[in-house]
Design a protein around this motif. Structure first.
Motif, PDB file in Angstrom:
ATOM      1  N   UNK A 213      39.995  45.780  29.292  1.00 38.55           N
ATOM      2  CA  UNK A 213      40.644  45.451  30.568  1.00 38.55           C
ATOM      3  C   UNK A 213      41.524  46.599  31.062  1.00 38.55           C
ATOM      4  N   UNK A 214      41.832  47.546  30.177  1.00 34.25           N
ATOM      5  CA  UNK A 214      42.762  48.632  30.521  1.00 34.25           C
ATOM      6  C   UNK A 214      42.058  49.743  31.298  1.00 34.25           C
ATOM      7  N   UNK A 215      42.857  50.560  32.000  1.00 31.96           N
ATOM      8  CA  UNK A 215      42.316  51.743  32.689  1.00 31.96           C
ATOM      9  C   UNK A 215      42.100  52.882  31.700  1.00 31.96           C
ATOM     10  N   UNK A 216      42.924  52.882  30.651  1.00 26.57           N
ATOM     11  CA  UNK A 216      42.924  54.001  29.708  1.00 26.57           C
ATOM     12  C   UNK A 216      43.266  53.448  28.321  1.00 26.57           C
ATOM     13  N   UNK A 217      42.555  53.927  27.317  1.00 24.21           N
ATOM     14  CA  UNK A 217      42.869  53.550  25.936  1.00 24.21           C
ATOM     15  C   UNK A 217      43.221  54.810  25.154  1.00 24.21           C
ATOM     16  N   UNK A 218      44.387  54.779  24.503  1.00 28.32           N
ATOM     17  CA  UNK A 218      44.827  55.886  23.643  1.00 28.32           C
ATOM     18  C   UNK A 218      44.641  55.449  22.199  1.00 28.32           C
ATOM     19  N   UNK A 219      44.034  56.315  21.390  1.00 28.68           N
ATOM     20  CA  UNK A 219      43.777  55.979  19.986  1.00 28.68           C
ATOM     21  C   UNK A 219      44.690  56.778  19.067  1.00 28.68           C
ATOM     22  N   UNK A 220      45.341  56.069  18.156  1.00 27.54           N
ATOM     23  CA  UNK A 220      46.181  56.710  17.145  1.00 27.54           C
ATOM     24  C   UNK A 220      45.519  56.595  15.771  1.00 27.54           C
ATOM     25  N   UNK A 221      45.762  57.589  14.941  1.00 29.53           N
ATOM     26  CA  UNK A 221      45.383  57.527  13.522  1.00 29.53           C
ATOM     27  C   UNK A 221      46.411  58.360  12.769  1.00 29.53           C
ATOM     28  N   UNK A 222      46.933  57.803  11.688  1.00 24.57           N
ATOM     29  CA  UNK A 222      47.936  58.514  10.866  1.00 24.57           C
ATOM     30  C   UNK A 222      49.084  59.076  11.700  1.00 24.57           C
ATOM     31  N   UNK A 223      49.538  58.292  12.682  1.00 22.82           N
ATOM     32  CA  UNK A 223      50.714  58.695  13.445  1.00 22.82           C
ATOM     33  C   UNK A 223      50.480  59.762  14.495  1.00 22.82           C
ATOM     34  N   UNK A 224      49.198  60.057  14.777  1.00 23.98           N
ATOM     35  CA  UNK A 224      48.894  61.070  15.797  1.00 23.98           C
ATOM     36  C   UNK A 224      47.904  60.521  16.809  1.00 23.98           C
ATOM     37  N   UNK A 225      47.990  61.014  18.044  1.00 26.89           N
ATOM     38  CA  UNK A 225      46.988  60.640  19.047  1.00 26.89           C
ATOM     39  C   UNK A 225      45.736  61.473  18.781  1.00 26.89           C
ATOM     40  N   UNK A 226      44.631  60.782  18.571  1.00 28.55           N
ATOM     41  CA  UNK A 226      43.406  61.500  18.197  1.00 28.55           C
ATOM     42  C   UNK A 226      42.330  61.452  19.277  1.00 28.55           C
ATOM     43  N   UNK A 227      42.475  60.541  20.246  1.00 31.07           N
ATOM     44  CA  UNK A 227      41.434  60.447  21.274  1.00 31.07           C
ATOM     45  C   UNK A 227      41.899  59.520  22.390  1.00 31.07           C
ATOM     46  N   UNK A 228      41.154  59.518  23.477  1.00 33.63           N
ATOM     47  CA  UNK A 228      41.404  58.534  24.528  1.00 33.63           C
ATOM     48  C   UNK A 228      40.119  58.251  25.285  1.00 33.63           C
ATOM     49  N   UNK A 229      40.070  57.097  25.935  1.00 30.61           N
ATOM     50  CA  UNK A 229      38.939  56.718  26.771  1.00 30.61           C
ATOM     51  C   UNK A 229      39.479  56.272  28.123  1.00 30.61           C
TER      52      UNK A 229
END
Length: 253
Positions: A213-229
């Motif tokens: 439902x979001x315009x943007x998804x931010x992905x975290x892993x191990x406390x860091x931003x690793x990707x977005x859609x």
């Protein structure tokens, strides 16, 4: 095609969050840099323990950072006193939690108006009516939380977050306690409040359907931003989460 230049509703600049010391030290956030656009619906996702809730709590002034700077609009959150933080959370931020957080002795209407009452402010009647109509609670305002379904209780919580017209609404697993139909009602409401009213929403979720439902998804892993859609689909989100956490079951990421 000209792209819309959006103002920044909240941002983190080189933010670190460290718990404990020595052997017991846990680094929850590692040098996070992110800007969250105004008038946008952003979802934050990642495997369990990735730091997604920590990031949201720090941005909202509910938790402190070890290092780095946080802003909501032009206000530097990590430099505020306790009273400054209280004022920020009262005037600029709305919250929606998994556990509705409604007061059982108050009616739906009283719960919705509570933050304004505490702040000694009167609701803008036109806006209040718009919010109530949007959440579809016109005939439920005199009911206590126990007389409402889970979906209705969460819509009361959404209305409470919106009624003060905050700069940003932070939603922590807002559909976590809801069945899929009630969850869809709440998510549609959140998306519409972004599209129709220019509201800014930042949502932590583990559910690919909710994230879609979001315009943007931010992905975290191990406390860091690793990707977005951007403009994510359920399948895209699901595949991304699987690549971040191959051991997770499809419903448990």
């Amino acid at each position: 095609m000209t792209s819309v230049v959006r103002s920044v509703a909240a941002r983190a600049s080189d933010v670190w969050k460290v718990y404990g010391q020595g052997e017991a030290q846990v680094i929850a956030l590692r040098g996070i840099n992110v800007e969250l656009a105004q008038g946008q619906f952003t979802a934050i996702m990642g495997p369990s323990g990735s730091g997604k809730s920590t990031l949201m709590h720090c941005l909202a002034g509910l938790d402190t950072v070890t290092r780095g700077d946080l802003f909501v609009g032009d206000t530097q959150v990590n430099k505020l006193s306790d009273s400054g933080l209280t004022k920020l959370r009262r005037d600029k931020i709305g919250f929606i939690f998994q556990q509705f957080n409604l007061l059982p002795t108050l009616t739906a209407e009283e719960n919705i108006l509570l933050p304004l009452s505490i702040a000694g402010r009167k609701p803008d009647q036109v806006w209040y009516d718009t919010v109530i109509k949007t959440v579809g609670l016109e005939d439920r305002l005199k009911h206590k939380p126990t007389e409402l379904s889970g979906g209705q209780q969460q819509r009361v919580a959404c209305a409470r977050a919106l009624v003060s017209r905050p700069d940003v609404i932070f939603a922590d697993e807002p559909t976590g306690n809801l069945d899929s139909r009630s969850g869809a009602e709440v998510l549609n409401f959140l998306r519409n409040s972004v599209r129709d009213f220019g509201q800014t929403i930042v949502m932590v979720t583990h559910d690919p359907t909710a994230a879609s439902y979001a315009d943007r998804v931010i992905f975290l892993a191990d406390g860091q931003i690793v990707d977005e859609l951007l403009e994510p689909t359920v399948d895209q989100v699901h595949d991304k989460l699987k690549s971040l956490d191959p051991h997770a079951h499809s419903g448990d990421v």
